[in-house]
Design a protein around this motif. Structure first.
Motif, PDB file in Angstrom:
ATOM      1  N   LYS A   1       0.853  -1.186   0.000  1.00  0.00           N
ATOM      2  CA  LYS A   1       0.000   0.000   0.000  1.00  0.00           C
ATOM      3  C   LYS A   1       0.889   1.237   0.000  1.00  0.00           C
ATOM      4  O   LYS A   1       1.734   1.395   0.890  1.00  0.00           O
ATOM      5  N   ILE A   2       0.700   2.078  -0.995  1.00  0.00           N
ATOM      6  CA  ILE A   2       1.485   3.303  -1.101  1.00  0.00           C
ATOM      7  C   ILE A   2       0.529   4.486  -1.196  1.00  0.00           C
ATOM      8  O   ILE A   2      -0.420   4.466  -1.988  1.00  0.00           O
ATOM      9  N   PHE A   3       0.768   5.504  -0.366  1.00  0.00           N
ATOM     10  CA  PHE A   3      -0.020   6.734  -0.442  1.00  0.00           C
ATOM     11  C   PHE A   3       0.885   7.808  -1.031  1.00  0.00           C
ATOM     12  O   PHE A   3       1.848   8.244  -0.391  1.00  0.00           O
ATOM     13  N   VAL A   4       0.580   8.210  -2.250  1.00  0.00           N
ATOM     14  CA  VAL A   4       1.411   9.173  -2.973  1.00  0.00           C
ATOM     15  C   VAL A   4       0.842  10.571  -2.782  1.00  0.00           C
ATOM     16  O   VAL A   4      -0.356  10.799  -2.973  1.00  0.00           O
ATOM     17  N   THR A   5       1.694  11.508  -2.401  1.00  0.00           N
ATOM     18  CA  THR A   5       1.229  12.869  -2.200  1.00  0.00           C
ATOM     19  C   THR A   5       2.259  13.856  -2.738  1.00  0.00           C
ATOM     20  O   THR A   5       3.369  13.486  -3.118  1.00  0.00           O
ATOM     21  N   ALA A   6       1.873  15.114  -2.792  1.00  0.00           N
ATOM     22  CA  ALA A   6       2.757  16.197  -3.215  1.00  0.00           C
ATOM     23  C   ALA A   6       2.066  17.515  -2.873  1.00  0.00           C
ATOM     24  O   ALA A   6       0.844  17.554  -2.680  1.00  0.00           O
ATOM     25  N   ALA A   7       2.834  18.579  -2.793  1.00  0.00           N
ATOM     26  CA  ALA A   7       2.268  19.891  -2.471  1.00  0.00           C
ATOM     27  C   ALA A   7       1.253  20.292  -3.546  1.00  0.00           C
ATOM     28  O   ALA A   7       1.438  19.990  -4.729  1.00  0.00           O
ATOM     29  N   PRO A   8       0.169  20.973  -3.171  1.00  0.00           N
ATOM     30  CA  PRO A   8      -0.847  21.388  -4.157  1.00  0.00           C
ATOM     31  C   PRO A   8      -0.258  22.189  -5.309  1.00  0.00           C
ATOM     32  O   PRO A   8      -0.665  22.010  -6.466  1.00  0.00           O
ATOM     33  N   GLU A   9       0.687  23.066  -5.011  1.00  0.00           N
ATOM     34  CA  GLU A   9       1.287  23.882  -6.070  1.00  0.00           C
ATOM     35  C   GLU A   9       2.035  23.021  -7.082  1.00  0.00           C
ATOM     36  O   GLU A   9       1.983  23.270  -8.295  1.00  0.00           O
ATOM     37  N   THR A  10       2.731  22.018  -6.583  1.00  0.00           N
ATOM     38  CA  THR A  10       3.453  21.104  -7.471  1.00  0.00           C
ATOM     39  C   THR A  10       2.471  20.320  -8.324  1.00  0.00           C
ATOM     40  O   THR A  10       2.681  20.136  -9.536  1.00  0.00           O
ATOM     41  N   ARG A  11       1.398  19.871  -7.719  1.00  0.00           N
ATOM     42  CA  ARG A  11       0.411  19.093  -8.461  1.00  0.00           C
ATOM     43  C   ARG A  11      -0.287  19.940  -9.513  1.00  0.00           C
ATOM     44  O   ARG A  11      -0.577  19.469 -10.623  1.00  0.00           O
ATOM     45  N   ALA A  12      -0.553  21.207  -9.188  1.00  0.00           N
ATOM     46  CA  ALA A  12      -1.181  22.096 -10.165  1.00  0.00           C
ATOM     47  C   ALA A  12      -0.254  22.344 -11.352  1.00  0.00           C
ATOM     48  O   ALA A  12      -0.694  22.384 -12.511  1.00  0.00           O
ATOM     49  N   THR A  13       1.025  22.494 -11.078  1.00  0.00           N
ATOM     50  CA  THR A  13       1.997  22.686 -12.158  1.00  0.00           C
ATOM     51  C   THR A  13       2.035  21.466 -13.066  1.00  0.00           C
ATOM     52  O   THR A  13       2.042  21.584 -14.304  1.00  0.00           O
ATOM     53  N   ARG A  14       2.041  20.283 -12.475  1.00  0.00           N
ATOM     54  CA  ARG A  14       2.062  19.045 -13.264  1.00  0.00           C
ATOM     55  C   ARG A  14       0.816  18.940 -14.137  1.00  0.00           C
ATOM     56  O   ARG A  14       0.887  18.558 -15.299  1.00  0.00           O
ATOM     57  N   ARG A  15      -0.339  19.226 -13.558  1.00  0.00           N
ATOM     58  CA  ARG A  15      -1.580  19.125 -14.309  1.00  0.00           C
ATOM     59  C   ARG A  15      -1.595  20.139 -15.452  1.00  0.00           C
ATOM     60  O   ARG A  15      -2.047  19.832 -16.565  1.00  0.00           O
TER      61      ARG A  15
ATOM     62  N   THR B   1       6.878  15.654  -4.070  1.00  0.00           N
ATOM     63  CA  THR B   1       7.022  17.092  -4.353  1.00  0.00           C
ATOM     64  C   THR B   1       8.367  17.423  -4.973  1.00  0.00           C
ATOM     65  O   THR B   1       8.452  18.173  -5.955  1.00  0.00           O
ATOM     66  N   GLU B   2       9.424  16.857  -4.429  1.00  0.00           N
ATOM     67  CA  GLU B   2      10.777  17.187  -4.883  1.00  0.00           C
ATOM     68  C   GLU B   2      11.373  16.092  -5.782  1.00  0.00           C
ATOM     69  O   GLU B   2      12.568  16.122  -6.075  1.00  0.00           O
ATOM     70  N   LEU B   3      10.552  15.139  -6.224  1.00  0.00           N
ATOM     71  CA  LEU B   3      11.069  14.022  -7.003  1.00  0.00           C
ATOM     72  C   LEU B   3      10.631  14.095  -8.458  1.00  0.00           C
ATOM     73  O   LEU B   3       9.486  14.461  -8.748  1.00  0.00           O
ATOM     74  N   ASP B   4      11.533  13.737  -9.382  1.00  0.00           N
ATOM     75  CA  ASP B   4      11.093  13.569 -10.762  1.00  0.00           C
ATOM     76  C   ASP B   4      10.546  12.151 -10.893  1.00  0.00           C
ATOM     77  O   ASP B   4      10.576  11.365  -9.940  1.00  0.00           O
ATOM     78  N   ILE B   5      10.052  11.798 -12.074  1.00  0.00           N
ATOM     79  CA  ILE B   5       9.370  10.518 -12.217  1.00  0.00           C
ATOM     80  C   ILE B   5      10.308   9.345 -11.962  1.00  0.00           C
ATOM     81  O   ILE B   5       9.913   8.340 -11.357  1.00  0.00           O
TER      82      ILE B   5
END
Length: 209
Positions: free
Chosen positions: A128-142, A189-193
């Motif tokens: 089980k993995i819960f993946v998260t990131a800062a909202p700003e980072t996620r908005a940039t990705r989207r 947040t600080e990781l590339d793929i």
């Protein structure tokens, strides 16, 4: 023993990309369960029905097939917001549970990603993995994802959508977004793929041992 990998997390955290990469690496079938809710929302919109029509949403959920998704349309930004509304309905979630659990019950195992895989759909999953990131980072990705598909990418609007979906998904009564008690949290947040994939693979390997 089958290998079921449950990956949960908020919108644009990278969980879908990681799920696809892990599925390919371990040669397992993959299900993006968010597409199920997007498909239900899409069916309602196509019929001109309101998204809060519970009876129509449940009927649509029961008639879904895993093989007839138009992913390009379902992954559009407006469909994600619509899906979040539909996914808050307990009756819709109940209608889709058996389909998701059936997918996970394959002899070899499976990789499923969504909001409630580790807590509701596959509580006995080996990983089980819960993946998260800062909202700003996620908005940039989207925004980058949408721009790459030639769609409008208004960062401020996307960030607002991300925050609204987080609030709705976390506060809903039916299977709220939260990590399972035994899930490993992976902050991307600080990781590339590649870095995120290496970290996720390490979590899987540790659980297998």
């Amino acid at each position: 023993m089958s290998l079921v990998i449950a990956i949960d997390g908020p919108a644009a955290s990278g969980k879908g990309t990681l799920a696809r990469r892990l599925a390919a690496h371990y040669r397992l079938p993959h299900l993006d369960t968010g597409l199920l809710y997007r498909a239900v929302a899409s069916a309602l919109l196509d019929e001109g029905l309101p998204l809060d029509d519970v009876a129509a949403a449940v009927a649509s959920a029961r008639g879904l097939s895993l093989t007839d998704f138009d992913e390009s349309r379902l992954r559009a930004r407006d469909m994600g917001e619509a899906a979040s509304v539909v996914a808050a309905m307990p009756a819709v979630r109940a209608a889709l549970i058996d389909m998701q659990r059936g997918f996970a019950a394959r002899p070899e195992g499976a990789v499923l990603d969504g909001r409630d895989i580790g807590t509701v759909i596959c509580p006995d999953a080996r990983v089980k993995i819960f993946v998260t990131a800062a909202p700003e980072t996620r908005a940039t990705r989207r925004a980058l994802e949408l721009a790459g598909r030639g769609e409008e990418a208004d960062y401020a609007a996307i960030l607002e959508d991300v925050k609204k979906r987080d609030a709705r998904d976390s506060a809903r009564n039916a299977a709220p977004l939260r990590p399972a008690d035994d899930a490993v949290t992976l902050d991307t947040t600080e990781l590339d793929i590649e870095e995120a994939f290496t970290a996720a693979r390490g979590i899987v390997e540790k659980a297998r041992r």
